[in-house]
Motif scaffolding. Structure first.
Motif, PDB file in Angstrom:
ATOM      1  N   SER A 128       0.801  -1.235   0.000  1.00 41.03           N
ATOM      2  CA  SER A 128       0.000   0.000   0.000  1.00 41.03           C
ATOM      3  C   SER A 128       0.828   1.277   0.000  1.00 41.03           C
ATOM      4  O   SER A 128       0.401   2.316   0.505  1.00 41.03           O
ATOM      5  N   HIS A 129       2.024   1.209  -0.571  1.00 42.95           N
ATOM      6  CA  HIS A 129       2.855   2.405  -0.759  1.00 42.95           C
ATOM      7  C   HIS A 129       2.299   3.146  -1.977  1.00 42.95           C
ATOM      8  O   HIS A 129       2.331   2.624  -3.090  1.00 42.95           O
ATOM      9  N   VAL A 130       1.776   4.351  -1.768  1.00 44.20           N
ATOM     10  CA  VAL A 130       1.104   5.080  -2.843  1.00 44.20           C
ATOM     11  C   VAL A 130       1.748   6.446  -3.060  1.00 44.20           C
ATOM     12  O   VAL A 130       2.480   6.963  -2.206  1.00 44.20           O
ATOM     13  N   LEU A 131       1.476   7.012  -4.244  1.00 44.66           N
ATOM     14  CA  LEU A 131       2.022   8.312  -4.623  1.00 44.66           C
ATOM     15  C   LEU A 131       0.895   9.304  -4.892  1.00 44.66           C
ATOM     16  O   LEU A 131      -0.087   8.966  -5.571  1.00 44.66           O
ATOM     17  N   VAL A 132       1.038  10.495  -4.392  1.00 44.14           N
ATOM     18  CA  VAL A 132       0.127  11.607  -4.679  1.00 44.14           C
ATOM     19  C   VAL A 132       0.804  12.442  -5.754  1.00 44.14           C
ATOM     20  O   VAL A 132       1.838  13.071  -5.503  1.00 44.14           O
ATOM     21  N   ILE A 133       0.249  12.442  -6.959  1.00 42.90           N
ATOM     22  CA  ILE A 133       0.905  13.112  -8.086  1.00 42.90           C
ATOM     23  C   ILE A 133       0.049  14.263  -8.601  1.00 42.90           C
ATOM     24  O   ILE A 133      -1.177  14.264  -8.448  1.00 42.90           O
ATOM     25  N   THR A 134       0.712  15.236  -9.207  1.00 42.26           N
ATOM     26  CA  THR A 134      -0.034  16.304  -9.881  1.00 42.26           C
ATOM     27  C   THR A 134      -0.506  15.783 -11.236  1.00 42.26           C
ATOM     28  O   THR A 134       0.230  15.061 -11.917  1.00 42.26           O
ATOM     29  N   LYS A 135      -1.722  16.122 -11.620  1.00 44.97           N
ATOM     30  CA  LYS A 135      -2.260  15.650 -12.899  1.00 44.97           C
ATOM     31  C   LYS A 135      -1.528  16.283 -14.077  1.00 44.97           C
ATOM     32  O   LYS A 135      -1.296  15.636 -15.093  1.00 44.97           O
ATOM     33  N   GLU A 136      -1.191  17.538 -13.927  1.00 42.52           N
ATOM     34  CA  GLU A 136      -0.394  18.219 -14.931  1.00 42.52           C
ATOM     35  C   GLU A 136       1.062  18.243 -14.463  1.00 42.52           C
ATOM     36  O   GLU A 136       1.340  18.206 -13.275  1.00 42.52           O
ATOM     37  N   MET A 137       1.967  18.345 -15.403  1.00 41.55           N
ATOM     38  CA  MET A 137       3.389  18.328 -15.069  1.00 41.55           C
ATOM     39  C   MET A 137       3.782  19.532 -14.207  1.00 41.55           C
ATOM     40  O   MET A 137       3.554  20.680 -14.574  1.00 41.55           O
ATOM     41  N   SER A 173      15.290  12.235  -4.583  1.00 36.88           N
ATOM     42  CA  SER A 173      14.286  12.257  -5.648  1.00 36.88           C
ATOM     43  C   SER A 173      14.859  11.693  -6.939  1.00 36.88           C
ATOM     44  O   SER A 173      15.968  12.046  -7.348  1.00 36.88           O
ATOM     45  N   SER A 174      14.081  10.811  -7.594  1.00 41.17           N
ATOM     46  CA  SER A 174      14.545  10.207  -8.848  1.00 41.17           C
ATOM     47  C   SER A 174      13.654  10.574 -10.038  1.00 41.17           C
ATOM     48  O   SER A 174      13.966  10.233 -11.174  1.00 41.17           O
ATOM     49  N   GLN A 175      12.526  11.251  -9.772  1.00 44.35           N
ATOM     50  CA  GLN A 175      11.608  11.645 -10.841  1.00 44.35           C
ATOM     51  C   GLN A 175      11.401  13.148 -10.814  1.00 44.35           C
ATOM     52  O   GLN A 175      11.316  13.750  -9.742  1.00 44.35           O
ATOM     53  N   ARG A 176      11.279  13.757 -11.995  1.00 36.74           N
ATOM     54  CA  ARG A 176      11.148  15.218 -12.061  1.00 36.74           C
ATOM     55  C   ARG A 176       9.708  15.694 -11.896  1.00 36.74           C
ATOM     56  O   ARG A 176       9.466  16.861 -11.601  1.00 36.74           O
ATOM     57  N   HIS A 177       8.727  14.787 -12.066  1.00 39.30           N
ATOM     58  CA  HIS A 177       7.309  15.137 -11.922  1.00 39.30           C
ATOM     59  C   HIS A 177       6.964  15.165 -10.427  1.00 39.30           C
ATOM     60  O   HIS A 177       7.234  14.216  -9.693  1.00 39.30           O
ATOM     61  N   LYS A 178       6.342  16.258  -9.985  1.00 40.35           N
ATOM     62  CA  LYS A 178       6.065  16.414  -8.555  1.00 40.35           C
ATOM     63  C   LYS A 178       5.185  15.293  -8.015  1.00 40.35           C
ATOM     64  O   LYS A 178       4.131  14.990  -8.561  1.00 40.35           O
ATOM     65  N   HIS A 179       5.633  14.699  -6.903  1.00 36.39           N
ATOM     66  CA  HIS A 179       4.861  13.651  -6.254  1.00 36.39           C
ATOM     67  C   HIS A 179       5.227  13.568  -4.781  1.00 36.39           C
ATOM     68  O   HIS A 179       6.376  13.723  -4.400  1.00 36.39           O
ATOM     69  N   LEU A 180       4.238  13.324  -3.961  1.00 37.98           N
ATOM     70  CA  LEU A 180       4.413  13.042  -2.550  1.00 37.98           C
ATOM     71  C   LEU A 180       4.159  11.554  -2.350  1.00 37.98           C
ATOM     72  O   LEU A 180       3.453  10.934  -3.160  1.00 37.98           O
ATOM     73  N   GLN A 181       4.710  10.974  -1.309  1.00 39.98           N
ATOM     74  CA  GLN A 181       4.559   9.537  -1.081  1.00 39.98           C
ATOM     75  C   GLN A 181       3.907   9.276   0.265  1.00 39.98           C
ATOM     76  O   GLN A 181       4.128  10.021   1.229  1.00 39.98           O
TER      77      GLN A 181
END
Length: 330
Positions: A128-137, A173-181
């Protein structure tokens, strides 16, 4: 007052009573809908990940407890099986975004708001490790704002979890798209996060001001800020209060950055958010002692290494010294 005026006053009073009742009923129905949404979100997170063939849980070969000197607290160290590298069939472009909707569709869980969505971590260490991502970059190095916190608060309420953020390459951080975990507390033995124990052991005499108190974790001798929440400040999130709480978190986040001299985000950082506190730490490097990669989860009390040799090396260290190796001295 004549009879006509008396009747008008009674009618107005009656209408106001009816309107008050309607407003109250509307708030109750809205809150019930909100709670139902959170329950459904929690059920989705817990039940779907095991059936999702696109989630490739990393295999833990061994896990040991790393005791914190002079304290009855253990950090955990996991040895992770290294994934065999396979040459991609098609070379990815420099603009490839793994969090673009069409790319992460199979790991998509739910829409959290107009601006954010919830997806599974494709390579989780724990269930259940999930990511909160922005829909737009949006860039991972950009400021966290109230929209980010609004989405994170929904996950925080739906799961018994903590939320963390890796702000920059030096912070893991390994990804450039904003995300919280978000990771459930039950990923720790007996649901006890080591950092939470250190926070509770911190002594301070300052009073809460408008529901918050800025302090430091006594055990940490590196640059960081801890913001404790007064009881009830963030524990009960409702449909009517979530926007206000997201705004408050945005202000707390900015105040923590200001106190660390990082108002313009020129330095990498991690933050960790629970219902009881908010923690921010500045980072100077990702790798500690040439061995351990540290992201935000590392400060909660959980390390990961790639071999038995690395584990043996780490087990001879003090966990606080490991964290000090990737941070700035206070």
């Amino acid at each position: 007052m004549d009879c006509t005026e008396t009747m008008k006053a009674n009618v107005n009073t009656g209408l106001e009573t009816v309107l008050t009742g309607i407003r109250s009923l509307y708030r109750q129905l809205t809150q019930l809908k909100f709670q139902s949404y959170l329950q459904l979100l929690s059920k989705k997170i817990r039940s779907n990940w095991q059936r999702n063939p696109n989630v490739e849980r990393l295999r833990v070969l061994r896990e040991d407890a790393l005791p914190l000197r002079d304290r009855n607290i253990n950090f955990s160290v996991k040895v992770i099986a290294t994934k065999k590298y396979e040459e991609p069939k098609e070379k990815k472009s420099v603009d490839y975004d793994p969090f673009e909707r069409k790319v992460c569709e199979k790991n998509y869980l739910a829409s959290l708001s107009k601006t954010h969505a919830l997806i599974y971590n494709k390579f989780p260490l724990v269930p259940s490790h999930v990511l909160v991502i922005t829909k737009e970059m949006e860039r991972q190095t950009s400021f966290i704002n109230r929209n980010d916190f609004y989405a994170a608060l929904k996950v925080l309420q739906a799961m018994n979890c903590f939320v963390f953020f890796n702000g920059g390459a030096a912070a893991g951080s390994s990804q450039r798209h904003k995300h919280l975990q978000a990771i459930p507390f039950d990923s720790f033995p007996n649901c006890n996060m080591p950092l939470n124990a250190l926070v509770e052991a911190t002594e301070e005499n300052d009073a809460f001001v408008e529901g918050v108190k800025y302090t430091k974790v006594d055990a940490f001798k590196f640059k960081h800020v801890l913001c404790k929440f007064e009881r009830g400040f963030m524990s009960k999130i409702s449909c009517g209060s979530i926007e206000k709480q997201a705004k408050a978190l945005e202000e707390i986040y900015m105040e923590c950055q200001r106190r660390l001299g990082n108002s313009d985000l020129h330095l990498a950082y991690n933050f960790i958010l629970t219902k009881n506190w908010f923690f921010v730490v500045l980072r100077k490097s990702e790798v500690a002692l040439g061995v351990v990669k540290i992201n935000g989860a590392g400060f909660t009390g959980s390390f990961a290494v790639g071999s038995e040799e690395e584990l043996d090396f780490v087990m001879r260290q003090d966990p606080i010294q490991i964290l000090q190796a990737v941070t700035f001295p206070a």
